[in-house]
Enzyme design. Sequence first.
Site, PDB file in Angstrom:
ATOM      1  N   ALA A   1      -6.842 -29.201 -78.171  1.00 43.07           N
ATOM      2  CA  ALA A   1      -6.651 -28.285 -79.294  1.00 43.07           C
ATOM      3  C   ALA A   1      -5.327 -28.494 -80.012  1.00 43.07           C
ATOM      4  O   ALA A   1      -5.247 -28.366 -81.230  1.00 43.07           O
ATOM      5  CB  ALA A   1      -6.749 -26.838 -78.810  1.00 43.07           C
ATOM      6  N   THR A   2      -4.278 -28.789 -79.270  1.00 44.31           N
ATOM      7  CA  THR A   2      -2.981 -28.984 -79.925  1.00 44.31           C
ATOM      8  C   THR A   2      -3.059 -30.140 -80.911  1.00 44.31           C
ATOM      9  O   THR A   2      -2.604 -30.021 -82.061  1.00 44.31           O
ATOM     10  CB  THR A   2      -1.879 -29.225 -78.880  1.00 44.31           C
TER      11      THR A   2
ATOM     12  N   ASN B   1      -5.700 -15.814 -78.772  1.00 48.23           N
ATOM     13  CA  ASN B   1      -5.707 -16.213 -77.367  1.00 48.23           C
ATOM     14  C   ASN B   1      -5.070 -15.195 -76.441  1.00 48.23           C
ATOM     15  O   ASN B   1      -5.328 -15.205 -75.244  1.00 48.23           O
ATOM     16  CB  ASN B   1      -5.008 -17.569 -77.201  1.00 48.23           C
TER      17      ASN B   1
ATOM     18  N   GLN C   1     -10.542 -20.191 -78.770  1.00 48.73           N
ATOM     19  CA  GLN C   1     -10.979 -19.099 -77.892  1.00 48.73           C
ATOM     20  C   GLN C   1     -12.315 -18.506 -78.347  1.00 48.73           C
ATOM     21  O   GLN C   1     -12.785 -17.527 -77.761  1.00 48.73           O
ATOM     22  CB  GLN C   1      -9.919 -17.992 -77.844  1.00 48.73           C
TER      23      GLN C   1
ATOM     24  N   SER D   1     -11.508 -26.858 -78.027  1.00 43.44           N
ATOM     25  CA  SER D   1     -10.999 -27.529 -76.837  1.00 43.44           C
ATOM     26  C   SER D   1     -12.011 -27.428 -75.709  1.00 43.44           C
ATOM     27  O   SER D   1     -12.608 -26.368 -75.497  1.00 43.44           O
ATOM     28  CB  SER D   1      -9.684 -26.866 -76.414  1.00 43.44           C
ATOM     29  N   ALA D   2     -12.173 -28.521 -74.958  1.00 39.99           N
ATOM     30  CA  ALA D   2     -13.189 -28.533 -73.892  1.00 39.99           C
ATOM     31  C   ALA D   2     -12.858 -27.579 -72.755  1.00 39.99           C
ATOM     32  O   ALA D   2     -13.741 -26.890 -72.239  1.00 39.99           O
ATOM     33  CB  ALA D   2     -13.329 -29.950 -73.344  1.00 39.99           C
ATOM     34  N   HIS D   3     -11.586 -27.509 -72.381  1.00 41.36           N
ATOM     35  CA  HIS D   3     -11.284 -26.767 -71.143  1.00 41.36           C
ATOM     36  C   HIS D   3     -11.295 -25.261 -71.342  1.00 41.36           C
ATOM     37  O   HIS D   3     -11.117 -24.510 -70.380  1.00 41.36           O
ATOM     38  CB  HIS D   3      -9.971 -27.250 -70.509  1.00 41.36           C
TER      39      HIS D   3
ATOM     40  N   THR E   1      -8.773 -45.877 -78.538  1.00 42.67           N
ATOM     41  CA  THR E   1     -10.056 -46.032 -77.849  1.00 42.67           C
ATOM     42  C   THR E   1     -10.509 -44.693 -77.285  1.00 42.67           C
ATOM     43  O   THR E   1      -9.720 -43.969 -76.677  1.00 42.67           O
ATOM     44  CB  THR E   1      -9.915 -47.057 -76.701  1.00 42.67           C
TER      45      THR E   1
ATOM     46  N   CYS F   1       0.947 -19.524 -72.022  1.00 37.79           N
ATOM     47  CA  CYS F   1       2.148 -20.138 -72.597  1.00 37.79           C
ATOM     48  C   CYS F   1       3.323 -19.181 -72.467  1.00 37.79           C
ATOM     49  O   CYS F   1       4.407 -19.543 -72.058  1.00 37.79           O
ATOM     50  CB  CYS F   1       1.931 -20.466 -74.068  1.00 37.79           C
TER      51      CYS F   1
END
Lengths: 390, 123
Positions: free
Chosen positions: A76-77, A157, A185, A205-207, A245, A330
């Site tokens: 995400a960042t 978030n 989120q 974001s995946a996580h 890649t 954070c």
Amino acid sequence: MSDEPIYLDHAASALLDPQVAAAMCACLTDTVGYGNSTNFAHAYGRRAAAKIEAARAEVARLIGATAPSILFTSGATESDNLAVLGAGRANAARGLRHVITARTEHKAVLAACQQLEREGLTVTYLSPGADGQVLPGAVEAAWQADTGLVALMLVNNETGVRQDIAAIGALTRARGALLHVDAVQAVGHIPVDVDELGADLLALSAHKLHGPTGVGALYVRRTPRPALVPLQFGGGHEQGLRSGTLSVHQIVGLGEACRLAGTRLPGEPARQSALTERLWQQLRPLGGVARNGEGAPRAPHILSVTFAGVDGEALRFGLTGLAVSGGSSCASGSGEPSYVLRALGRSDVEAAATVRFSVGCTTTEADIDSAARQVAAEVGRLRALAPAGA
Amino acid sequence: MQDRERDLVRRLFEATPRAGRGGPGWVSGAARHPPSGSELRWHWLVTAGRIEAARYEVRGCPDLVAGAALAAELLEGQAAGLPRLEPRQLLSRLAAPTEKLGKFLLLQDAAEAAAIQFRSQRP
């Protein structure tokens, strides 16, 4: 019975779904193997490309987009940076040098905006109301003749507050500016449709949706196509916007996480909403508690609670049976009171005495009831320890 | 070593030995650190000029809570009119980060307030 703390920090990183892990492992251990996805000259490269394009389609499907509008990133960042810096710089070259954002955005957006300021652009940082909402009228009031980009998050978030992005999207569209939406989120937790939102750019974001860390995506509208200046250069991967890649297993993990999130969306938001509400209803009787974002629409998986009369660090230290964050993960690391909660009018002491509980697919009612008991006991103990009349 | 010392913070934070409010005739003194909302109040039972029992009420970070418990033990037996508490030594014994020193000064400030009250009550 596990000795592990109950995990209520899914907004920081949702636990990896075993099916996602299996899909990734299959990629890594497949005896046939995968090549570089850009090399179509042999079967290895073509297999990798096929996996990546299948994942791209899954990501697109989850947010109502087309596959070619999805760029893979490291998370995400990077997605937020590419959107804000890339669009801001491209806009500046056309004389559109003003950006509108909010003080409650994630630092991935705020720090990128600050970088644009160092490069000579101007940025308006909107203040939310006490409920955490940034009203479309505030965006309109901040508008300038050279406004070219609006960057706002769909779900905060820390508080879980949902912004009325669709209304803001209508405004940006009508005025010919770009809208970047940090939907990290939101995606997988509530239905997200890029057309309904009017988003030109959207980060995920995946996580945050039970996928792996280290991979994310940026949606870039195809028509009309926003101009973006890339942040990294090389072989021209991802339509020339993100050279490097592609990591097949990471992207497969993101794709599988999106596929699974899509299958869960019909019922899971309501279940998660019931869980966070169940927790809140058990915390309310403690008294001296406030739900952040009260009165505003909120995402189902986040509950942010400020506890009066206790030290936040002590509370979290005492909750040994729970994995939670203070404010955001954070903010927990910085030791500073959350700037998001301060923007909502909380004092430093109140902001520090805030706990963010966030549930996920694995959270059960039993987890919630146990969490509520632990919080009640620790809050009671700490309040009893405090000076009388304090 | 660091973990073992931090275990002391955990143990004192959870057990809070000597926590409490004392009773009638006890000497007390308080200090606050408004930026963090931290607050500490000593309650001393003084016999023949010596602190026979030290109790405390505290709101603050885990290090400060543990520091109060440790300091209470150290205070017992000391002269109530001139108690000796070294915040830096307490910080060191608990392996607390140095940025906590500001909060640990509450232990000393509140002790000084209690000592002043004790001295003011002496005939």
